[in-house]
Design an enzyme around this catalytic site. Structure first.
Site, PDB file in Angstrom:
ATOM      1  N   LYS A 272      43.492  -1.839 -36.941  1.00 50.11           N
ATOM      2  CA  LYS A 272      43.600  -0.586 -36.204  1.00 50.11           C
ATOM      3  C   LYS A 272      44.472   0.379 -37.009  1.00 50.11           C
ATOM      4  CE  LYS A 272      43.060  -2.402 -31.504  1.00 50.11           C
ATOM      5  NZ  LYS A 272      41.807  -1.699 -31.132  1.00 50.11           N
ATOM      6  N   ARG A 347      35.795 -10.012 -26.573  1.00 54.03           N
ATOM      7  CA  ARG A 347      34.541 -10.611 -26.116  1.00 54.03           C
ATOM      8  C   ARG A 347      34.312 -11.976 -26.763  1.00 54.03           C
ATOM      9  NH1 ARG A 347      31.229  -5.482 -28.293  1.00 54.03           N
ATOM     10  NH2 ARG A 347      33.203  -4.525 -27.712  1.00 54.03           N
TER      11      ARG A 347
HETATM   12  N1  BES Z   1      41.687  -4.147 -27.047  1.00 56.23           N
HETATM   13  C1  BES Z   1      40.727  -3.247 -27.518  1.00 56.23           C
HETATM   14  C2  BES Z   1      40.252  -2.243 -26.474  1.00 56.23           C
HETATM   15  C3  BES Z   1      41.283  -1.278 -25.955  1.00 56.23           C
HETATM   16  C4  BES Z   1      41.357   0.005 -26.465  1.00 56.23           C
HETATM   17  C5  BES Z   1      42.113  -1.620 -24.911  1.00 56.23           C
HETATM   18  C6  BES Z   1      42.257   0.903 -25.964  1.00 56.23           C
HETATM   19  C7  BES Z   1      43.020  -0.720 -24.404  1.00 56.23           C
HETATM   20  C8  BES Z   1      43.102   0.555 -24.923  1.00 56.23           C
HETATM   21  C9  BES Z   1      39.491  -4.013 -28.009  1.00 56.23           C
HETATM   22  O1  BES Z   1      39.736  -5.265 -28.535  1.00 56.23           O
HETATM   23  C10 BES Z   1      38.869  -3.200 -29.100  1.00 56.23           C
HETATM   24  O2  BES Z   1      39.496  -3.035 -30.111  1.00 56.23           O
HETATM   25  N2  BES Z   1      37.644  -2.735 -28.866  1.00 56.23           N
HETATM   26  C11 BES Z   1      36.931  -1.951 -29.808  1.00 56.23           C
HETATM   27  C12 BES Z   1      35.525  -2.447 -29.850  1.00 56.23           C
HETATM   28  C13 BES Z   1      34.696  -1.871 -30.973  1.00 56.23           C
HETATM   29  C14 BES Z   1      35.224  -2.358 -32.302  1.00 56.23           C
HETATM   30  C15 BES Z   1      33.256  -2.274 -30.787  1.00 56.23           C
HETATM   31  C16 BES Z   1      37.002  -0.510 -29.350  1.00 56.23           C
HETATM   32  O3  BES Z   1      36.967  -0.257 -28.149  1.00 56.23           O
HETATM   33  O4  BES Z   1      37.129   0.364 -30.199  1.00 56.23           O
HETATM   34 MN    MN Z   2      40.212  -5.135 -30.625  1.00 57.41          MN
END
Ligand code: BES
Ligand code: MN
Ligand code: ZN
Length: 491
Positions: A272, A347
């Site tokens: 991230k 997931r």
């Molecule tokens: N934990 C995150 C989702 C999230 C984002 C939770 C903001 C709380 C606040 C999750 O693991 C994630 O990173 N999801 C990605 C998925 C994508 C790579 C398909 C996302 O939402 O960007």
């Molecule tokens: Mn994630």
């Protein structure tokens, strides 16, 4: 905090702050309120007039009562319109009263919230939840004793004697919400997979729940390649936690709650970037926190329902051992997953958790997860999205959430969108295109539930708040505990 239900009327109550509530169309000083107003030389009508108090939901005004009176402060509270006054407005009014009393350094608060035709038991419960949650302040990481000070010691619920059970229920539920909040708010160097397992252990021994913790080797034996792929870069061992509550007699039904338990989500090798909110990714165990909070409440409430609480807990880290973008993992049901994005890790952990849970042969499974930024973008901070393969379950959850004052909005399980998850080399990819990202995430989870009625709740927005809200400080919200408890208790 001590709660006491009494038959004392507002006329005879003595203490620091007395709160009285008004519906929007009935902000008039009549009956007992008029008598009290007279006794206090018109201070209530003055307060209403001077502050132009209109009784809208969540509003309040406070004033000091002069000279040698039996009460020090009067608080007026708004309940909104009578016809659409949901339980939530009572919860809100009580929370507001408690916060005002606390700010005014009151030790005792009398809630003179005339219940009219309301259901006294549920209203009492909601008010107790409001007070307990409104007063909760997370000062665990503050060192200044001034910050830790609390003034309010006792809350009297006037005209509600006989509601002791409802008071206890409200307190038990609030204790679960507060546990969930504190787990989410604590940083990832304090809440780790290891401490999560310890917390589960404490819950089990304190409240008589059964506990099984699967270590990495146990998960390997079960073929949980998807969960373990996420866990492999962390220096901390993964913990697969299974708490369960068994009622005394034959259970009326058997259900399972599954929570995403990423104690930190760095994104993995699809790291991230700064500005993406990486510093709040300690909240990524929000689903597990709600699961534990619900377990704490249910263990005290003792319903005649068997409930399983499951979370595959780990961190999503980077190291020489990290799973690479493009790696293929095999989940415990034999399905293969091409990891095209290591940041779609939740997931992957849930896949194995759901396969494990379905083997328990429960009547329904509900999972909660801080799963997608897409859900946060779609519905904002206050509303969680949910998906279900079963209309009856969906309707039950909607009802439970409404009584809990938690916002929940059903989203479509649009099968066609699963095309975006097709992999040329494995059974599926773990991440689809940007568009419809919360839906493809739900469709991915669906691949791991064969036949049990199931619902998935995305709490990426709802689990966390940057700013203080009605009865939640900044940080973890404990979203979902009240909804799940209501759902479990419902017939
Ligand atoms: N934990 C995150 C989702 C999230 C984002 C939770 C903001 C709380 C606040 C999750 O693991 C994630 O990173 N999801 C990605 C998925 C994508 C790579 C398909 C996302 O939402 O960007
Ligand atoms: Mn994630
Ligand atoms: Zn995540």
């Amino acid at each position: 905090m001590d709660f006491r239900a009494t038959d004392t009327s507002i006329l005879n109550w003595s203490g620091d702050a007395l709160a009285i509530a008004f519906h929007e169309e009935a902000v008039n000083v009549t009956g007992d309120v008029a008598k009290l107003d007279e006794k206090l030389s018109g201070v209530i009508s003055e307060l209403i007039e001077e502050t132009e108090f209109k009784g809208s939901a969540g509003s309040s005004a406070v004033t000091r009562v002069g000279g040698g009176s039996q009460i020090r402060k009067i608080i007026v509270l708004g309940l909104g319109k009578a016809e659409d006054s949901p339980l939530e407005n009572w919860r809100l009014a009580a929370a507001t009263a408690a916060k005002v009393a606390q700010k005014e350094r009151c030790k005792t608060l009398g809630l003179g919230l005339n219940l009219w035709n309301n259901d006294a038991s549920n209203t009492t419960q909601a008010m107790v939840e409001g007070v307990a949650l409104g007063l909760h302040k997370d000062t665990r990481f503050k060192s200044d004793p001034e910050e830790k000070k609390s003034f309010l010691e006792q809350v009297d619920l006037l005209g509600l004697s006989g509601q002791e059970d409802a008071i206890r229920r409200g307190q038990q539920i609030a204790s679960g919400v507060i546990l969930a909040r504190e787990l989410v708010s604590a940083p990832a160097n304090q809440v780790t997979p290891v401490t999560m397992a310890e917390t589960a252990q404490q819950l089990a021994s304190e409240y008589g729940l059964s506990l099984e913790i699967l270590e990495k080797e146990d998960c390997e034996k079960l073929g949980m390649g998807s969960f373990l792929g996420v866990a492999q870069a962390s220096d901390l061992p993964p913990k697969f936690v299974h708490l369960s509550y068994q009622p005394q007699g034959t259970p009326r039904r058997k259900i399972a709650i599954v929570g995403k338990g990423l104690t930190f989500d760095s994104g993995g090798l699809n790291l991230k970037p700064s500005g993406s909110g990486i510093e709040t990714m300690k909240m990524d165990m929000g689903g597990a926190a709600t699961t534990f909070g619900t377990a704490k409440a249910i263990a005290q409430l003792q319903p005649d329902v068997e409930v399983h609480f499951i979370s595959a807990v780990t961190e999503n880290m980077i190291s020489g051992r990290a799973m690479r973008p493009g790696d293929i993992l095999t989940a415990s049901n034999g399905k293969t997953i091409e990891v095209n994005n290591t940041d779609a890790e939740g997931r992957l952990t849930l896949a194995d958790a759901l396969v494990y849970t379905e083997k328990l042969e429960v009547d329904a499974i509900v999972d909660l997860a801080t799963l997608t930024g897409a859900c946060l973008i779609a519905l904002g901070e206050d509303i969680a999205g949910f998906w279900s393969n079963d209309d009856t379950l969906a309707e039950q959850l909607r009802q439970a959430a409404s009584n809990a004052g938690e916002k929940l909005w059903q989203m479509p399980l649009e099968e066609k969108y699963f095309e975006g998850m097709k992999s040329p080399i494995a059974d599926m990819k773990n991440a689809g295109p940007r568009a419809g990202g919360a839906i493809t995430a739900a469709l991915f989870l669906k691949q791991f539930v064969e036949k049990t009625p199931w619902a998935h709740i995305d709490i990426a927005g709802a689990a966390w708040t940057d700013k203080e809200k009605e009865y939640t400080g900044a940080g973890g919200t404990g979203y979902g505990v009240r909804t799940l408890v209501n759902w479990i208790l419902s017939k």
